[in-house]
Design an enzyme around this catalytic site. Sequence first.
Site, PDB file in Angstrom:
ATOM      1  N   GLU A  40     -20.884 -47.948  55.770  1.00 28.98           N
ATOM      2  CA  GLU A  40     -19.833 -48.102  56.775  1.00 28.98           C
ATOM      3  C   GLU A  40     -19.099 -49.420  56.571  1.00 28.98           C
ATOM      4  OE1 GLU A  40     -20.124 -46.612  60.987  1.00 28.98           O
ATOM      5  OE2 GLU A  40     -20.394 -48.766  61.348  1.00 28.98           O
ATOM      6  N   HIS A  93     -34.266 -50.574  65.268  1.00 28.13           N
ATOM      7  CA  HIS A  93     -33.542 -50.477  63.988  1.00 28.13           C
ATOM      8  C   HIS A  93     -32.191 -49.810  64.134  1.00 28.13           C
ATOM      9  CE1 HIS A  93     -34.679 -46.292  64.050  1.00 28.13           C
ATOM     10  NE2 HIS A  93     -34.477 -46.074  62.777  1.00 28.13           N
TER      11      HIS A  93
END
Length: 366
Positions: free
Chosen positions: A132, A284
Amino acid sequence: MTPISFIANDPSRFDPLSLDQLQATAEYEGMARVVGLPDLHAGNGIAVGAAFWSRNRIWPHLVGSDIGCGMALWETTSPLRKFRLGSAERKLQGLDAPWSGDGEAALKEAGLPPELTSPTLGTIGGGNHFVEFQRIEAVEDETRFAALGLRHDRVWMMVHSGSRGLGQAVLQAHRQPEISHGIPANSPEAVAYLAEHDVALGWAIVNRQIIARRFCESLGIDGRPVLDICHNSVTPHQGGWLHRKGAAPADRGLVTIPGSRGDFSYLVEPIVDDADKALHSLAHGAGRKWSRKDAHARLSRRFNVADMQRTALGSHVICEDRRLIFEEAPDAYKDIGMVIADLEGAGLIRVIAKLRPLLSYKTRAA
């Protein structure tokens, strides 16, 4: 009974199945501590978003099949003002194909067996893995941001991938007939597993480095790694063994905690003072709200693929797998803001910066 601790303002919001899975692991012989993190969710028999500590036993299946899966964050040389989404989309081609570079040399340079090179080295993989491109939305700690030598006006890149088939092979080679028993940590079998585990973990780090370089080269830019952390691992810790299953380390420096592809991500610094209450671990990511099957069933009836290629934050999505684009939709994930708030409320992190997604890459059709 082994105590279970939760890092959450409201533990009642957790999926009951994830709580049942966490309870089952707490009952393992030799399990001493279990922590559920704010992104806790049900996994394939094992709760994800959790940390487990034992003084003398190791459980390969708690680490799972994607050993070393984790997140790398890069600051690229691309000025934000020059980044064009349409142009980037067109240039990101051929990245699912095998890397054309010298895999043996890359592994050897990292101190890994060169014979472990494979066509998957330098590729993202499926599931929730992605690359990303992002921009800084806000800097919460300007002093720390500047001290780290970071820049506001650059395009950033997050890489989420792991050890691909290598981790699966290691797990298969050490799978236990009765998984709850684990392996005595001083046994030859544990020594063999840990050696293979460490190789797979290193392989995953090299994989993320190559992926990052490939994406930069496609766009004609360069970059530098700010951090690289693993989410699935077992490591020595306080005289015993700390297993992380979908959990970021709080004892390895900076951490990036991503939201879904349609939400913000956060660059944070762990606070060490109270880290032990979470077994030196952090969330996470946002954590799944719906299973992949549920996400596809709920969303594919309401939206078409084109709807999924843009997010509420205005970012673009490249995912030409017509099922995966629904399975990994933003709606399938929890609110990352609540996860961050839980970690801050527990005194475990300080937020340095918030990042906005620009372009998320999952896969292109073959």
